[in-house]
Write an enzyme that holds these catalytic residues in place. Structure first.
Site, short mmCIF file in Angstrom:
data_model
loop_
_atom_site.label_atom_id
_atom_site.label_comp_id
_atom_site.label_asym_id
_atom_site.label_seq_id
_atom_site.Cartn_x
_atom_site.Cartn_y
_atom_site.Cartn_z
N ALA A 69 41.37 41.27 36.10
CA ALA A 69 42.40 41.96 35.32
C ALA A 69 43.71 41.86 36.08
O ALA A 69 43.73 41.64 37.29
CB ALA A 69 42.00 43.43 35.15
N GLY A 112 37.34 41.32 36.23
CA GLY A 112 37.36 41.09 34.78
C GLY A 112 37.05 39.63 34.44
O GLY A 112 36.53 39.35 33.35
N GLU A 115 33.39 39.40 34.41
CA GLU A 115 32.91 40.12 33.23
C GLU A 115 33.16 39.32 31.95
O GLU A 115 32.32 39.28 31.06
CB GLU A 115 33.59 41.49 33.16
CG GLU A 115 33.17 42.37 34.33
CD GLU A 115 33.99 43.64 34.44
OE1 GLU A 115 35.23 43.55 34.61
OE2 GLU A 115 33.41 44.73 34.35
N GLU A 135 36.26 45.01 42.48
CA GLU A 135 37.00 46.22 42.09
C GLU A 135 36.97 47.29 43.18
O GLU A 135 37.95 48.01 43.37
CB GLU A 135 36.45 46.80 40.78
CG GLU A 135 36.82 46.01 39.53
CD GLU A 135 35.85 44.88 39.20
OE1 GLU A 135 35.03 44.51 40.07
OE2 GLU A 135 35.93 44.37 38.06
N1 CO8 Z 1 46.25 40.24 39.00
C1 CO8 Z 1 47.56 39.90 39.08
N2 CO8 Z 1 48.00 38.85 39.79
C2 CO8 Z 1 47.09 38.11 40.46
C3 CO8 Z 1 45.71 38.41 40.41
C4 CO8 Z 1 45.30 39.53 39.65
N3 CO8 Z 1 44.01 39.88 39.51
N4 CO8 Z 1 45.05 37.52 41.16
C5 CO8 Z 1 45.98 36.68 41.67
N5 CO8 Z 1 47.22 37.04 41.23
C6 CO8 Z 1 48.49 36.38 41.54
C7 CO8 Z 1 48.94 36.68 42.94
O1 CO8 Z 1 49.57 37.93 43.00
C8 CO8 Z 1 49.87 35.53 43.21
O2 CO8 Z 1 51.09 35.80 42.57
P1 CO8 Z 1 52.50 35.56 43.36
O3 CO8 Z 1 52.55 34.06 43.58
O4 CO8 Z 1 53.52 36.06 42.40
O5 CO8 Z 1 52.41 36.33 44.64
C9 CO8 Z 1 49.22 34.37 42.47
O6 CO8 Z 1 48.33 34.98 41.51
C10 CO8 Z 1 48.38 33.49 43.38
O7 CO8 Z 1 47.46 34.31 44.07
P2 CO8 Z 1 47.31 34.30 45.69
O8 CO8 Z 1 48.61 33.90 46.33
O9 CO8 Z 1 46.73 35.59 46.12
O10 CO8 Z 1 46.27 33.11 45.85
P3 CO8 Z 1 45.20 32.90 47.03
O11 CO8 Z 1 44.64 31.56 46.81
O12 CO8 Z 1 45.83 33.23 48.35
O13 CO8 Z 1 44.08 34.03 46.77
C11 CO8 Z 1 42.51 35.31 45.43
C12 CO8 Z 1 43.28 33.98 45.63
C13 CO8 Z 1 41.50 35.49 46.58
C14 CO8 Z 1 41.78 35.20 44.11
C15 CO8 Z 1 43.51 36.48 45.43
O14 CO8 Z 1 44.58 36.17 44.53
C16 CO8 Z 1 42.91 37.78 44.99
O15 CO8 Z 1 42.21 38.41 45.77
N6 CO8 Z 1 43.16 38.21 43.72
C17 CO8 Z 1 42.70 39.47 43.21
C18 CO8 Z 1 41.21 39.41 42.91
C19 CO8 Z 1 40.71 40.74 42.40
O16 CO8 Z 1 40.68 41.74 43.11
N7 CO8 Z 1 40.31 40.76 41.13
C20 CO8 Z 1 39.78 41.94 40.52
C21 CO8 Z 1 40.86 42.60 39.77
S1 CO8 Z 1 40.36 44.22 39.21
C22 CO8 Z 1 39.56 43.91 37.78
O17 CO8 Z 1 39.37 42.79 37.34
C23 CO8 Z 1 39.10 45.13 37.08
C24 CO8 Z 1 38.29 44.79 35.87
C25 CO8 Z 1 38.38 45.92 34.93
C26 CO8 Z 1 37.95 45.49 33.57
C27 CO8 Z 1 38.54 44.22 33.10
C28 CO8 Z 1 39.97 44.39 32.76
C29 CO8 Z 1 40.66 43.09 32.46
#
Ligand code: CO8
Length: 262
Positions: A69, A112, A115, A135
């Site tokens: 998400a 998400g 999911e 999460e």
């Molecule tokens: N949301 C918003 N932006 C994101 C997300 C995200 N989930 N994941 C990555 N991005 C963005 C980053 O902020 C970054 O943006 P910017 O260039 O503007 O800084 C860009 O994408 C590239 O990401 P990274 O620079 O972080 O890339 P890396 O290769 O260094 O890392 C990762 C990749 C490991 C995937 C890292 O981006 C990360 O940890 N992302 C978050 C993963 C996460 O925690 N996901 C779970 C989110 S919570 C959730 O899904 C709740 C579900 C609830 C129900 C479903 C609802 C939709």
């Protein structure tokens, strides 16, 4: 509008029977924002009504499925707004699509994203795909079925491990655990493999395909006795279809069946 502005890009396979929906927010690793989900739902509505479409592939392409998400969108959300706008409520639309959905995962399928992948009827991934429910690392828990569907797919021990530790698993492990049913070989395109599987399903009679999907999904919702009753009713009803007569006649006559979808 150019495809660069489209959050979900719809295309078709050569046969035109398979619709491919590609999530398209590459700069945010396909983070699932509300606008993206609205776009996905809108495409799904169209495909559900389109008689020519027999199967749907959902993918993020060959690099990333979805990193979850949109955290930036959720960051400042308050209870009242989340509750009154039914935040995430519309995500469940995917679960009620009658056509078969094949998920194709390369790279991250996190939160998400994992999911969303689990909402597919058939799920395929690359060996180095990454599945996780991270999460807990954000102070929340899965909100789109992660605790429920993941548990029925991989069992309580593994689901609890993933949900409480945020542990990442690769595609090979995901297959071993039963989260996906097929893993591509190194170098193969996961989208092309998913389209092949979708074409196989699309080549069968649509009434039987829909009944098969309904029956298997019934097993997730119903106690065994009711699930068996649902299966038996659907099975018996298929004897009212032309395709049952055609399928069995073709077998007896040693020829290929020609489905009428009736
Ligand atoms: N949301 C918003 N932006 C994101 C997300 C995200 N989930 N994941 C990555 N991005 C963005 C980053 O902020 C970054 O943006 P910017 O260039 O503007 O800084 C860009 O994408 C590239 O990401 P990274 O620079 O972080 O890339 P890396 O290769 O260094 O890392 C990762 C990749 C490991 C995937 C890292 O981006 C990360 O940890 N992302 C978050 C993963 C996460 O925690 N996901 C779970 C989110 S919570 C959730 O899904 C709740 C579900 C609830 C129900 C479903 C609802 C939709």
């Amino acid at each position: 509008s150019s495809s660069a502005d489209q959050l979900v890009i719809p295309t078709r396979s050569d046969s035109n029977k398979v619709a491919i929906l590609t999530l398209n927010r590459p700069k945010a690793l396909n983070a699932l924002s509300t606008p993206l989900f609205k776009a996905l739902n809108a495409e799904l509505e169209k495909l559900e009504e389109d008689d020519g479409v027999r199967a749907i592939v959902i993918t993020g392409g060959e690099k990333v499925f979805a990193a979850g998400a949109d955290i930036k969108e959720m960051k400042d959300k308050e209870f009242a707004e989340a509750y009154t706008t039914n935040f995430l409520g519309s995500w469940n639309r995917l679960a009620s699509i009658r056509k078969p959905i094949i998920g194709a995962v390369a790279g991250y399928a996190l939160g998400g994203g994992c999911e969303l992948a689990m909402l597919s009827d058939i799920l395929i991934c690359t060996p180095n795909a990454v599945f996780a429910q991270p999460e807990i690392t954000l102070g929340i828990i899965p909100g789109m079925g992660g605790s429920q569907r993941l548990t029925s797919l991989v069992g309580k021990a593994r689901a609890m491990d993933m949900v409480l530790t945020g542990r990442k698993i690769d595609g090979v492990t995901a297959e071993r655990w039963g989260l996906v049913s097929r893993v591509t070989r190194e170098g193969e395109s996961v989208v092309q493999e998913a389209v092949k599987v979708a074409e196989t399903v699309a080549g069968f009679g649509r009434v039987a395909v829909q009944a098969g999907k309904e029956a298997v999904n019934g097993s997730l919702d119903l106690p065994l006795e009711q699930g068996l009753r649902l299966e038996r009713r659907l099975f018996q009803q298929l004897f009212a279809t032309q395709d049952q007569k055609e399928g069995m006649s073709a077998f007896a006559e040693k020829r290929k069946p020609s489905w009428t979808n009736k």
